[in-house]
Design an enzyme around this catalytic site. Structure first.
Site, short mmCIF file in Angstrom:
data_model
loop_
_atom_site.label_atom_id
_atom_site.label_comp_id
_atom_site.label_asym_id
_atom_site.label_seq_id
_atom_site.Cartn_x
_atom_site.Cartn_y
_atom_site.Cartn_z
CG ASP A 91 -2.03 1.04 1.08
OD1 ASP A 91 -2.08 1.73 0.03
OD2 ASP A 91 -2.83 1.17 2.01
CB ALA A 92 3.46 2.02 -2.23
CE LYS A 93 -3.80 5.02 -0.10
NZ LYS A 93 -3.43 3.99 0.90
NE ARG A 94 6.44 4.88 -3.18
CZ ARG A 94 6.31 4.63 -1.88
NH1 ARG A 94 5.15 4.81 -1.28
NH2 ARG A 94 7.33 4.23 -1.15
CG ASP B 96 -2.27 6.57 2.63
OD1 ASP B 96 -3.47 6.43 2.98
OD2 ASP B 96 -1.59 5.63 2.23
#
Lengths: 276, 276
Positions: A91-94, B96
């Site tokens: 879960d890195a939201k890159r 996030d």
């Protein structure tokens, strides 16, 4: 792990639970502080205690990066501890321009480079197609694209309407030109259960990763009512309620109890939906 | 480094150049491979050769993460090598939910946690206010919010029109309620010079971080024509053209020559604009 294999795991374990591994040192049981890497020990004991009850684990990279190099070591060693039969989510939201997203893909998918190879990564859609495509070049790997998130800030831009669609709907519609439901999932927060009916019309076959039940206030049954599809199509994430169920010696046991409660609810839902 | 100090550095160095440190092992001069950490040595020599010609350095985290733990070590040690008088940008494009962005802020701003403390971080706006706010809680630190990026995918969502504004315009307008131009900048790609006039109407006082000149095709003079403000207001990033100017023993010298060419162009622009 491909889509069919994921559904088989869901059927076998009678669960579509994803456990978020978002550890903060201050919240750890005190008896773990004697270990060389207390967070790794925490994660390992949680994984050992819960892996028959969940189908996925989702470490959020922020919780590891915040501790610098040693946090990144913990992430690598946590990845190494995952059993083969779980779906793993970075879960890195890159997301960045093409040549840069290609480096992020190496970071999370290419074991020769980074000593880690997750099944999937969460990606932010703001920069569009070429920021997402490099992740899709890795066979058998998944992009989990942010669509409608669970936080209050989701109301700032994600619901802006143009061309008769909200932004998050455009993300879901447009990104289906980039990959099929065999390589893409969407993040949809549990805090917006009324949106699931609409989302299922836009993406009937996709898996949805659903954060926001528990600490953030979302309801499992409300999500399932409109969110289930013929292959389940849901991965429901729970983090804080499980991993911090106790801060005593019994933390792993209590985490298992919380996970078991959710798994049993999920089993009933799967039976009612005739998916098992 | 605050806004006034940044402007003073620009005036002193007669430059508003930011150098992108995005190293790939395969492209490094071969003689560096004998070092224990070739990428660190590459960065150090580049920094030593160019720091009087630029006001900022911007390592993109993807290029470090792709090498796992040892890449993260390189990033920390590169940060330690930055001179005190440069503005440092963690080009991380994070974002996030609130409690998680707070951990990312620790990763890039809090030296006690992560051994690094950049002046600023790039942040993706998709998740809205509470995904950005935790970075703003750190005094003297900056958020550089993605607005209109330099890549082709910027056309997928960023230019979608609703309420008479494009999405990237809404990002600029809405985010000004979250922080002033003393704590926030915007990323605007050099590949869209025609948009700068409009952007300067929306954000007259903000610094803009401008990638996309050089390898991506943007023009310095076209950007400056409408992009400059009374405190310069521009940080122009160049990466590949500088850091890969040569792959021989003279790589740092050639990088300096490329940086010098840009600095001299910038000096003329600053004189013409009566900013020095």
């Amino acid at each position: 792990m491909n889509k069919q294999e994921l559904f088989e795991q869901i059927q076998k374990k009678k669960s579509f639970l994803c456990i978020g591994l978002d550890p903060v040192l201050d919240k750890l049981p005190k008896h773990l502080l004697k270990y060389n890497d207390p967070i790794l020990e925490f994660n390992k004991q949680l994984i050992d205690a819960t892996n028959d009850l969940c189908v996925a684990y989702k470490p959020n990279t922020a919780f590891y990066e915040s501790r610098g190099v040693k946090g990144w070591e913990t992430l690598v060693n946590t990845w190494k501890h995952f059993p083969k039969d779980v779906f793993t989510i970075a879960d890195a939201k890159r997301g960045d321009i093409g040549n840069t997203s290609a480096m992020y893909a190496e970071a999370f998918f290419k074991e020769e480079s980074s000593q880690m190879s997750f099944d999937s990564i969460t990606v932010a859609p703001y920069m569009g197609k070429d920021s997402v495509a490099p992740f899709l070049n890795h066979p058998n790997k998944w992009v989990i694209l942010l669509a409608l998130t669970s936080n209050s800030g989701s109301q700032d831009f994600q619901i802006k309407q143009s061309d008769n669609q909200k932004l998050y709907e455009q993300v879901i519609t447009t990104s289906q030109k980039w990959a099929t439901s065999d390589q893409m999932m969407y993040v949809v927060g549990a805090t917006k259960p009324e949106e699931f009916q609409n989302i299922r019309q836009l993406a009937p076959d996709h898996f949805l990763l659903v954060p926001g039940i528990g600490a953030q206030g979302g309801s499992l049954s409300a999500v399932c009512q409109n969110g289930l599809n013929s292959q389940c199509g849901l991965l429901i994430n729970s983090a804080r309620n499980i991993i911090y169920a106790s801060d005593g010696l019994d933390f792993a046991e209590k985490a298992r109890e919380e996970a078991l409660t959710l798994q049993q609810e999920m089993e009933q839902i799967l039976i009612t939906a005739k998916l098992i």
